[in-house]
Each structure stands twice: as C-alpha cells, then as structure tokens.
Design a protein around this motif. Structure first.
Motif, PDB file in Angstrom:
ATOM      1  N   ARG A  47       0.827  -1.209   0.000  1.00  0.00           N
ATOM      2  CA  ARG A  47       0.000   0.000   0.000  1.00  0.00           C
ATOM      3  C   ARG A  47       0.859   1.255   0.000  1.00  0.00           C
ATOM      4  O   ARG A  47       0.577   2.223  -0.702  1.00  0.00           O
ATOM      5  CB  ARG A  47      -0.934  -0.010   1.208  1.00  0.00           C
ATOM      6  N   ASP A  48       1.928   1.232   0.785  1.00  0.00           N
ATOM      7  CA  ASP A  48       2.830   2.382   0.843  1.00  0.00           C
ATOM      8  C   ASP A  48       3.622   2.532  -0.448  1.00  0.00           C
ATOM      9  O   ASP A  48       3.955   3.648  -0.846  1.00  0.00           O
ATOM     10  CB  ASP A  48       3.768   2.253   2.039  1.00  0.00           C
ATOM     11  N   LEU A  49       3.937   1.415  -1.102  1.00  0.00           N
ATOM     12  CA  LEU A  49       4.609   1.483  -2.404  1.00  0.00           C
ATOM     13  C   LEU A  49       3.729   2.206  -3.417  1.00  0.00           C
ATOM     14  O   LEU A  49       4.219   3.027  -4.201  1.00  0.00           O
ATOM     15  CB  LEU A  49       4.914   0.079  -2.929  1.00  0.00           C
ATOM     16  N   ALA A  50       2.441   1.917  -3.393  1.00  0.00           N
ATOM     17  CA  ALA A  50       1.514   2.575  -4.308  1.00  0.00           C
ATOM     18  C   ALA A  50       1.471   4.078  -4.034  1.00  0.00           C
ATOM     19  O   ALA A  50       1.384   4.881  -4.962  1.00  0.00           O
ATOM     20  CB  ALA A  50       0.124   1.968  -4.182  1.00  0.00           C
ATOM     21  N   ASP A  51       1.540   4.459  -2.769  1.00  0.00           N
ATOM     22  CA  ASP A  51       1.570   5.882  -2.419  1.00  0.00           C
ATOM     23  C   ASP A  51       2.811   6.564  -2.988  1.00  0.00           C
ATOM     24  O   ASP A  51       2.780   7.739  -3.337  1.00  0.00           O
ATOM     25  CB  ASP A  51       1.545   6.078  -0.903  1.00  0.00           C
ATOM     26  N   LEU A  52       3.904   5.821  -3.082  1.00  0.00           N
ATOM     27  CA  LEU A  52       5.148   6.366  -3.629  1.00  0.00           C
ATOM     28  C   LEU A  52       5.188   6.297  -5.153  1.00  0.00           C
ATOM     29  O   LEU A  52       6.106   6.826  -5.777  1.00  0.00           O
ATOM     30  CB  LEU A  52       6.346   5.596  -3.068  1.00  0.00           C
ATOM     31  N   HIS A  56       5.419  -3.381  -7.374  1.00  0.00           N
ATOM     32  CA  HIS A  56       6.179  -4.473  -6.763  1.00  0.00           C
ATOM     33  C   HIS A  56       7.375  -4.834  -7.638  1.00  0.00           C
ATOM     34  O   HIS A  56       8.465  -5.119  -7.136  1.00  0.00           O
ATOM     35  CB  HIS A  56       5.268  -5.684  -6.547  1.00  0.00           C
ATOM     36  N   ALA A  57       7.184  -4.784  -8.955  1.00  0.00           N
ATOM     37  CA  ALA A  57       8.279  -5.086  -9.888  1.00  0.00           C
ATOM     38  C   ALA A  57       9.391  -4.044  -9.776  1.00  0.00           C
ATOM     39  O   ALA A  57      10.578  -4.391  -9.855  1.00  0.00           O
ATOM     40  CB  ALA A  57       7.750  -5.145 -11.310  1.00  0.00           C
ATOM     41  N   ASP A  58       9.016  -2.767  -9.588  1.00  0.00           N
ATOM     42  CA  ASP A  58      10.027  -1.712  -9.394  1.00  0.00           C
ATOM     43  C   ASP A  58      10.864  -2.000  -8.154  1.00  0.00           C
ATOM     44  O   ASP A  58      12.079  -1.844  -8.152  1.00  0.00           O
ATOM     45  CB  ASP A  58       9.367  -0.344  -9.246  1.00  0.00           C
ATOM     46  N   ARG A  59      10.183  -2.409  -7.092  1.00  0.00           N
ATOM     47  CA  ARG A  59      10.894  -2.704  -5.851  1.00  0.00           C
ATOM     48  C   ARG A  59      11.840  -3.888  -6.038  1.00  0.00           C
ATOM     49  O   ARG A  59      13.004  -3.830  -5.637  1.00  0.00           O
ATOM     50  CB  ARG A  59       9.918  -3.003  -4.719  1.00  0.00           C
ATOM     51  N   LEU A  60      11.357  -4.951  -6.661  1.00  0.00           N
ATOM     52  CA  LEU A  60      12.217  -6.120  -6.879  1.00  0.00           C
ATOM     53  C   LEU A  60      13.412  -5.785  -7.757  1.00  0.00           C
ATOM     54  O   LEU A  60      14.532  -6.240  -7.490  1.00  0.00           O
ATOM     55  CB  LEU A  60      11.413  -7.261  -7.511  1.00  0.00           C
ATOM     56  N   ASN A  61      13.189  -4.963  -8.777  1.00  0.00           N
ATOM     57  CA  ASN A  61      14.272  -4.543  -9.661  1.00  0.00           C
ATOM     58  C   ASN A  61      15.345  -3.789  -8.873  1.00  0.00           C
ATOM     59  O   ASN A  61      16.537  -4.012  -9.064  1.00  0.00           O
ATOM     60  CB  ASN A  61      13.721  -3.676 -10.790  1.00  0.00           C
ATOM     61  N   GLU A  62      14.932  -2.913  -7.981  1.00  0.00           N
ATOM     62  CA  GLU A  62      15.891  -2.139  -7.184  1.00  0.00           C
ATOM     63  C   GLU A  62      16.602  -3.027  -6.164  1.00  0.00           C
ATOM     64  O   GLU A  62      17.798  -2.877  -5.923  1.00  0.00           O
ATOM     65  CB  GLU A  62      15.167  -0.994  -6.477  1.00  0.00           C
ATOM     66  N   LEU A  63      15.899  -3.965  -5.573  1.00  0.00           N
ATOM     67  CA  LEU A  63      16.492  -4.824  -4.548  1.00  0.00           C
ATOM     68  C   LEU A  63      17.487  -5.821  -5.127  1.00  0.00           C
ATOM     69  O   LEU A  63      18.364  -6.304  -4.403  1.00  0.00           O
ATOM     70  CB  LEU A  63      15.396  -5.566  -3.775  1.00  0.00           C
TER      71      LEU A  63
END
Length: 69
Positions: A47-52, A56-63
C-alpha cells in the motif's frame, strides 16, 4: 521572479578533483547509503509502495541491484 538564483551554472569547486582518499571514502559512504535505503525499501508494504508510485516489480528490480550500483 527577479530574486531567483541561476543554479544551472556549474560551480568552480565541482571542476576540482578531490583527494583520492576522499573519493574512496565518498564512494564507500554512497554504497552504504544505497544498501541502507534498499533495506528500508524491502520493508515497505504494498500500500505504501503505491503511495510512492512504485510497483512491486520496481521494488524487486531495485532490490536485485548490488550495493555498489
């Protein structure tokens, strides 16, 4: 608008190369900061990722990136 400062010009200090040890320490500091922010990113809920505006794919790509990149 007349009070605005022109920030597009490159400052003279940016043209001077810092000492090699300072560059090394700066690089280490930046790598540690990237690792820290990626750990925080891993803890953020969907939910907080959507606010930003991140998926989820963006987060996995960065991690998946190594700490030095």
């Amino acid at each position: 608008m007349k009070d605005l400062q022109d920030v597009s010009a490159t400052p003279v200090q940016a043209l001077v190369r810092p000492h090699p040890l300072r560059r090394l320490l700066s690089g280490v500091w930046q790598a540690l900061e990237r690792a820290r922010t990626r750990r925080l990113l891993a803890q953020i809920e969907q939910r907080d990722l959507a606010d930003l505006g991140l998926s989820h794919a963006d987060r996995l790509n960065e991690l998946e990136k190594p700490f030095w990149r």
